[in-house]
Design an enzyme around this catalytic site. Structure first.
Site, PDB file in Angstrom:
ATOM      1  N   SER A 137       0.846  -1.201   0.000  1.00  0.00           N
ATOM      2  CA  SER A 137       0.000   0.000   0.000  1.00  0.00           C
ATOM      3  C   SER A 137       0.870   1.235   0.000  1.00  0.00           C
ATOM      4  O   SER A 137       2.038   1.203   0.381  1.00  0.00           O
ATOM      5  CB  SER A 137      -0.921   0.100   1.236  1.00  0.00           C
ATOM      6  OG  SER A 137      -1.921  -0.887   1.206  1.00  0.00           O
ATOM      7  N   SER A 188      -2.486  -3.692  -3.194  1.00  0.00           N
ATOM      8  CA  SER A 188      -1.901  -2.464  -2.669  1.00  0.00           C
ATOM      9  C   SER A 188      -2.987  -1.416  -2.497  1.00  0.00           C
ATOM     10  O   SER A 188      -3.624  -0.995  -3.448  1.00  0.00           O
ATOM     11  CB  SER A 188      -0.829  -1.969  -3.647  1.00  0.00           C
ATOM     12  OG  SER A 188      -0.061  -0.942  -3.074  1.00  0.00           O
ATOM     13  N   ASP A 222      -3.798   1.918  -2.442  1.00  0.00           N
ATOM     14  CA  ASP A 222      -3.144   3.166  -2.838  1.00  0.00           C
ATOM     15  C   ASP A 222      -4.162   4.295  -2.772  1.00  0.00           C
ATOM     16  O   ASP A 222      -5.050   4.411  -3.615  1.00  0.00           O
ATOM     17  CB  ASP A 222      -2.586   3.027  -4.256  1.00  0.00           C
ATOM     18  CG  ASP A 222      -1.556   1.900  -4.354  1.00  0.00           C
ATOM     19  OD1 ASP A 222      -1.116   1.411  -3.297  1.00  0.00           O
ATOM     20  OD2 ASP A 222      -1.192   1.527  -5.476  1.00  0.00           O
TER      21      ASP A 222
END
Lengths: 338, 338, 338, 338
Positions: free
Chosen positions: C230, C268, C270
């Site tokens: 992340s 991830s 984001d």
């Protein structure tokens, strides 16, 4: 109550002087109507003011309640939060032609659009009037978008006119309806115009009563409303809202539709757009002041649909399909039931 | 009608056997309730089935009708379309503690979560019960999330229990309500559970009547419902829907709320989540088959709120604030008006 | 170039005086760092100014590049476009505790929050540091959120500190990084702070070169970065943007991540958030003036990640997992390759 | 390297047999190109397969990186997750005409569309080619949409053809580019086609180098790329993804654009659409298997733009505006610099 007062519904908020979207100062509406046998369709334009909107755009926001729809212009409206052209309504197959028409209209005002200047973002919204109108005839032309825009006036027709000519609503004749609400707390007005083409008859609620079944008995020949309906809701306000706030306001139309029995059907493209005619900034308007506007947006949408139903006159069109008018049905029911 | 039949509303669709969310096979609900003076709050958990959801997640979708809310878990649910934990409901200030509790619960089932395995995405949703409950007391603990989950059963209490203990609805006592609808076309059931804490009294409509003003006369002391309300709607179905379709279904709760007079107020965090207990793929279910599910979602939400209102018992809590029960008010009105 | 200049990358825009997010006047950053064997984690807080943000909120916007994440606060931020608390960053399992901590912090400033006043919306964002830190130890406490906030200063540590203590980035040690860019056209500054915990080593690009493979040779023991990474990107600006515009700015972080080789991996989370420290309205700032801010947002994000990589010191933690520092690797490569 | 190998960029993944979108079995591309003085424009159509897509739609998903754009069809694509027509690309002012053309094409296959059957949802996307082409001439006709569709083939032209005829990219000649990547883990192919019309020259990065300034020296007359650019990215895959997953894949184009120096400029309508040619259900494809597809989507987009730049030939059009070809510039630079 219908017999004596010729109205339906119990509004809680105060309408503006004419109970129309044009109660918001400067807003006008124009229609082009085609009524020729299989061709029962038209164009309606909502003109926010007399400005060149490409040069002096208005803040705007939109909400997609159900996206079974072919709108043009929402992507850029979401990104930039502004309205650059009048809003044009019509049938589904015609949005392409009308887009081109609005581009031409904008070029006439701004000769370098798409050349030295950026391109313009027309807002063209549609419902499917294929039950009463032969959309495959492509009867509407590019120039009719301009005609609808340039003929706009504050005192405009409703019901089976303009884009509403071929529309159906709860298995009855739908079309153009309008309403307005005054918000004392903000000294502001919210105006609503709908192109009503949604709902199945069994679901219709009037004044909270599931009246659909009664209406069904009054219809000599019941043709089920096809699920390819839709409703377009346009809201105008003179409150100085941001595009984010206008999106919040527009969205509340969904609550108003629910009150009439709608559940935003699978095949119904239910889309709402709200714009503000105020140019000054609105950051000082904390969102907590929106409360009455949200309430007005729900009720205004509900009553604009009722207006469309009550103003509509019966229409027979494509393949001899017919939609009756709610007012005629109510008169009949009043006679027979009492 | 209330006096003789003890029900409100005219359902159009057929309820399931118990008219509860647990009519969807496997779904259970558990509560932890705190009732100690200023502390009138609790936790409710919707447990979709007996599986380890981290290993065998369910498809899910959510809709934010109005985002004045502090949900945990929606971002990942939107991205991946799956539910990895039971759904936990409570008051606003407690979502942090309950998140931690659900993480611990998932660790107990999956010891390597957050180590060799990915992290888990708890779904924790809230309403603000600050009128009846002192949220600043932080009376709920991490372990109560686990208690609510592990005590879940198909035959569960409604009204002023669990997360619903301190909730208000239209200025009356709100809380937990439920309903279900059977969809013959799909041989499927849709179940709904609400945590109802929204609406202002003036806006209340019952069976289409704006009954708010009458109710107001029956309340000895009317305390305006604060705008920091909210409603959480949880839907379960055994129809094999995709996450996109479940989002469409969840969204229809907004139409149901509209029918009760709600306009999704500014300060009301109105959020709906729907999950499917079916594991098989659903790509063959064309969206046109959703029609009755959408209709059921709107009606199911409307009647789940009515259930919450009718099941709720009066509660006095924080600073001696009181909410009366709708059933008591209706009894009183029936006596005095007739 | 690394050997002589100790920098990476070719910035095109001009950094602010300290090349930190605190170049935006008033912004401060505070850390709590835990470094005890298996416990390698912490909290970082971005404090926009000295105001009581609940009383005087800032405009803010967010963009979810990939939603495999457990943020708290984004739903209300999207709806209302405001920031009501400092922004707190940490590991995934701790967001619940830190939410409670921020609520307590807000109560300390506003005693009637959640009572007479509405509830507050803490913004708590996370990355998964489970490779270097045992998240199951739940080592962070509610009060550490307050400690991070109250210890914030404009001259703050970067690298393996605060929430960045246990983070990995491209298979190397990640953590806290920062940058700033000055926009002459607007006389405004954009500051960026990242919590960098993303990317797989093979994908790493430095100055446009796919350097991942070379770095791999320098790592004695290569542990693949888990896909549960992340990155959180926080942007501050003194330009008077609306929440819609801030969302546009925040989103450009995605372009910056792409330049480093990221493709916003499946696992991830984001997420980018941008806020403006300006209180005056910004409706006169036409979106066309955003151009340089968008450019700065992409570049600022890219260089904040490079800063995190270069400032990070090696860390050994949970189960003796280790992440090396990029600066050490580059020194080694410079020696061996030349 | 350019001189000897005539390629740019370092791909990490394996291209398909022809490195074109048509490496996905069944996908074809057709062009109509107009090259007449001020008129430098055209239409390109991506035809997914030989099926009647209205009867047998494909799953699809879209991502709006920056919404300064006038797409038609995204609202319904988002709601239903399906593609019902070939995808048509062109200039901004022509989307209306091409919409009508695609409706007519669908009617030719399904005579009751918009009558007994629901309406069809054409997907028409655009970039602004107003620098090289006089959009106000409205040179494209409705039937050209059909011509582009019916002339589609798997071996198709790239560069300054079709919709790409008048497009600019980083101040150079842009247009149509393509690429493909094979994903061994899924035994699947991802194909990409772009209509590249974005980017400012100063921002151009090739192989990680900010080459914009060098290129500037090679351009005899530098005309700044207008901010009314855009890029349309179309992705095809034979992996059986859901619409939600396809949206995730499409979105990764943004990372690829970032690698070339783009920051998704304010005036650039950057929109990506991905469809799957597989009809079988994909619920068994856990999202964790998307990892390589996401990586391929970013890289595939990057290389499709490079392909557009390298295949483009110089064009002089409206008002004698000219765009040079990157390949010519690189040849010139190779001569002068070395």
């Amino acid at each position: 109550r219908w017999q004596t007062q010729r109205t339906i519904g119990y509004p809680q908020l105060q309408p503006g002087p004419t109970n129309r979207i044009s109660d918001v100062h400067g807003v006008k509406v124009g229609h082009v109507t085609l009524n020729e046998g299989d061709i029962q369709t038209g164009v309606s334009a909502i003109v926010p003011n007399d400005d060149n909107l490409f040069v002096k755009p208005l803040r705007a926001g939109a909400a997609v309640l159900n996206g079974f729809a072919k709108p043009i212009g929402l992507t850029q409206l979401d990104e930039l939060g502004i309205l650059q052209t009048p809003i044009v309504l019509s049938n589904t197959f015609s949005v392409g032609r009308l887009y081109t028409g609005v581009v031409r209209y904008s070029i006439s005002q701004n000769p370098e659009v798409g050349r030295e200047l950026a391109t313009v973002n027309p807002l063209v919204l549609e419902c499917n009037d294929g039950f009463l109108n032969d959309q495959q005839a492509f009867a509407l032309t590019e120039s009719m978008a301009v005609d609808a825009i340039t003929s706009a006036q504050s005192d405009f027709a409703r019901g089976s006119v303009g884009a509403g000519r071929g529309m159906s609503c709860f298995g009855l004749k739908g079309g153009i309806g309008t309403s307005s609400r005054y918000i004392p707390e903000l000294d502001a007005t919210l105006g609503v115009l709908v192109l009503a083409n949604f709902g199945r008859l069994q679901a219709l609620h009037l004044e909270g009563l599931a009246i659909g079944e009664w209406v069904e008995t009054a219809l000599t020949e019941v043709a089920a409303q096809r699920d390819a309906g839709s409703i377009i809701i346009v809201m105008a306000t003179d409150a100085p809202l941001s595009s984010r706030q206008l999106r919040r306001v527009a969205k509340r139309s969904g609550a108003g539709l629910g009150r009439l029995g709608s559940y935003w059907g699978h095949g119904s493209g239910d889309i709402a757009v709200a714009f503000s005619t105020a140019h000054e900034a609105a950051h000082d308007l904390d969102d907590s002041h929106l409360e009455e506007l949200l309430c007005a947006a729900a009720e205004g949408c509900e009553f604009a649909v009722l207006d469309a139903l009550l103003q509509a006159r019966p229409v027979t069109g494509f393949r001899n399909h017919t939609r009756m008018a709610l007012s005629d049905v109510l008169d009949y029911l009043a006679t027979t039931i009492v």
